[in-house]
Design a protein around this motif. Structure first.
Motif, PDB file in Angstrom:
ATOM      1  N   ALA A 183      72.599 102.985 -36.510  1.00 42.02           N
ATOM      2  CA  ALA A 183      72.773 102.908 -37.967  1.00 42.02           C
ATOM      3  C   ALA A 183      74.219 102.581 -38.320  1.00 42.02           C
ATOM      4  O   ALA A 183      74.487 101.719 -39.167  1.00 42.02           O
ATOM      5  CB  ALA A 183      72.342 104.219 -38.613  1.00 42.02           C
ATOM      6  N   ILE A 194      72.175 102.242 -44.356  1.00 37.20           N
ATOM      7  CA  ILE A 194      71.070 103.021 -43.808  1.00 37.20           C
ATOM      8  C   ILE A 194      71.581 104.239 -43.053  1.00 37.20           C
ATOM      9  O   ILE A 194      72.774 104.360 -42.749  1.00 37.20           O
ATOM     10  CB  ILE A 194      70.215 102.158 -42.857  1.00 37.20           C
ATOM     11  N   ASN A 198      66.071 105.680 -41.396  1.00 40.12           N
ATOM     12  CA  ASN A 198      65.572 104.350 -41.773  1.00 40.12           C
ATOM     13  C   ASN A 198      65.264 103.482 -40.562  1.00 40.12           C
ATOM     14  O   ASN A 198      64.935 102.299 -40.720  1.00 40.12           O
ATOM     15  CB  ASN A 198      66.600 103.629 -42.648  1.00 40.12           C
ATOM     16  N   ILE A 199      65.369 104.055 -39.361  1.00 42.69           N
ATOM     17  CA  ILE A 199      65.225 103.267 -38.128  1.00 42.69           C
ATOM     18  C   ILE A 199      64.049 103.757 -37.304  1.00 42.69           C
ATOM     19  O   ILE A 199      63.902 104.954 -37.051  1.00 42.69           O
ATOM     20  CB  ILE A 199      66.504 103.342 -37.277  1.00 42.69           C
ATOM     21  N   ILE A 352      63.877  98.367 -39.554  1.00 46.86           N
ATOM     22  CA  ILE A 352      64.594  99.061 -40.617  1.00 46.86           C
ATOM     23  C   ILE A 352      63.765  99.000 -41.903  1.00 46.86           C
ATOM     24  O   ILE A 352      63.339  97.908 -42.314  1.00 46.86           O
ATOM     25  CB  ILE A 352      65.970  98.422 -40.884  1.00 46.86           C
TER      26      ILE A 352
END
Length: 494
Positions: A183, A194, A198-199, A352
């Motif tokens: 990130a 992010i 978010n990953i 993402i």
């Protein structure tokens, strides 16, 4: 079937003394195989241990051990004063005695005995070649990798007791340390905003595309792609039931006007983009069109699937930031990987998106890949933290730029009369348009005769255009000179 079965056991049982498996087990397993395949039917009497030992040229105790194994597994029964018999495992009245040649006992079915759904989507795939040189699809040169450093980091992870936790099952979204480090890396290099939540880590671009397609596309949904577009991505969309609509691509990227007109009359579910270097033509989507697409996505409610497959390789100034960096409404799903940055063998990618989609996709990924490669992700995290990957990319970009300049110069000097192209601002491929009178498949075959592989999937020939996507990153300057010389001879022969 009370008398001993009349079978030539030396032709049924093949003993290999070079195997690690004990001889008595080899005998027992092959006899079980004969029973299962109907060569030895229920109720038949097996030969005496002395007789079979003589036939197979083994010690009698070996046969006794094999018979004991058959009995222990329930395949035979020993009847006092009568002998050893194949146990009745169920109704076999209608089972005919099968031929007992070696081929029958050691064969595997050539086809299924049942029907299943078949697809023509994946019929055309990359074919490997033993040729010494190859124009590929734009892959990196693995010879440039800092392998010593990579091996030390990975070896250190295997030896460290603090990393034992990665040998078990863990977080479904992927290695937490890797996601945190990734990130930070993506925020710094791509202007994203992010955090680790978010990953979702994947095994590369293709897995990310397939997962996004499976989660977000329903049968009948309309998916817009460029004309031309990435064929494997198109296959994923079609496999999930999506219907593809192609729109033109020009020097500024995919046509926003064409997309806008489609949105006025049709419900679009997804737009698939490779905006940094459009696949296969390598053009960059203009800044103006990026802003327009984000607005269109919000207005008409379609998803933008942004595939940034070679963001790290840009030569003419700074890289253009992805659409995801300006997305404030959650309309973009951004995917990338280290397969191009390092090597295809490093199957580490990422997807993402807003947290609610990542949580749902993590559930879906668990069905096919419970957690990814936790050890590899730990190694990549440490390499990112130490900036080893960043240093490698900085060095590699200079080398690839030299190779690009050499390649386009060679193409212009030796084949300028037969093709046209624009020097790509980044990436590891050149999009070349050829004289339509040429037969590209014939050129490919002529190249192969001279030890140069020109894969079929790089050739684009229809009534309206004749083109090739030629990857140069995997070849050194001297190899490029040799490859272009071979290509030139192949073209002249055609």
């Amino acid at each position: 079937m009370s008398s001993p079965v009349q079978i030539s056991f030396p032709s049924v049982i093949r003993i290999d003394r070079l195997l690690d498996r004990p001889v008595y087990l080899q005998i027992a397993h092959q006899m079980i195989n004969a029973i299962q395949r109907g060569v030895l039917l229920a109720g038949v009497q097996l030969p005496g241990t002395r007789s079979l030992a003589e036939d197979l040229k083994v010690h009698r105790k070996t046969i006794i051990a094999a018979y004991d194994e058959l009995d222990a597994q329930g395949w035979t029964e020993i009847r006092p004063n009568k002998g050893t018999f194949v146990r009745n495992k169920g109704p076999q009245e209608n089972i005919a005695l099968q031929p007992y040649d070696e081929k029958f006992l050691t064969s595997y079915p050539a086809e299924t005995g049942y029907r299943f759904k078949q697809s023509i989507l994946l019929d055309v795939l990359t074919v490997s070649s033993t040729a010494g040189l190859e124009f590929n699809d734009g892959l990196p040169d693995i010879r440039l990798l800092p392998l010593d450093r990579l091996s030390k980091v990975y070896g250190g992870i295997l030896k460290s007791k603090t990393n034992y936790k990665h040998f078990g099952y863990s977080h479904v979204e992927g290695n937490e340390y890797f996601r945190e480090t990734l990130a930070s890396y993506l925020n710094n290099t791509r202007g994203l905003h992010i955090n680790k939540n978010n990953i979702l880590t994947t095994r590369g671009i293709h897995m990310s595309i397939y997962m996004a397609s499976s989660m977000l596309i329903e049968p009948g949904d309309l998916v817009i792609v460029g004309d031309l577009s990435y064929y494997l991505a198109n296959m994923c969309f079609q496999q999930c039931g999506g219907k593809i609509i192609s729109v033109p691509v020009d020097a500024d990227g995919i046509s926003v006007n064409a997309i806008r007109e489609l949105c006025k009359t049709k419900k679009i579910r997804m737009l698939y983009l490779t905006p940094h270097h459009h696949y296969p033509t390598t053009v960059t989507l203009s800044a103006e069109r990026r802003v327009e697409l984000l607005q269109l996505a919000l207005t008409y409610g379609f998803i933008i699937l942004e595939d940034d497959y070679d963001y790290d390789f840009h030569y003419n100034g700074n890289s253009v930031l992805p659409l995801a960096s300006a997305d404030t409404n959650g309309m973009v799903v951004y995917i990338g990987s280290f397969c191009k940055s390092l090597a295809p063998g490093f199957r580490s990618g990422y997807l993402i998106a807003p947290e609610n989609l990542i949580r749902e996709m993590a559930k879906f990924r668990r069905l096919v890949d419970r957690q990814g490669d936790m050890l590899m992700e730990q190694a990549l995290a440490e390499l990112l933290e130490e900036k080893e990957i960043q240093r490698h990319l900085k060095k590699a970009v200079k080398i690839y730029q030299e190779r690009r300049d050499t390649f386009v110069d060679l193409l212009q000097k030796q084949l300028g009369e037969e093709l046209s192209f624009s020097s790509p601002p980044g990436g590891l491929s050149v999009w070349t348009k050829w004289n339509p009178q040429l037969n590209l498949m014939r050129i490919s075959k002529n190249c192969l005769k001279r030890n140069l592989h020109l894969p079929q999937e790089l050739l684009y020939q229809t009534d309206s255009f004749t083109a090739m996507r030629l990857g140069f990153g995997n070849l050194t300057v001297s190899e490029l000179e040799e490859a272009v010389e071979i290509l030139t001879k192949a073209v002249r022969e055609s």
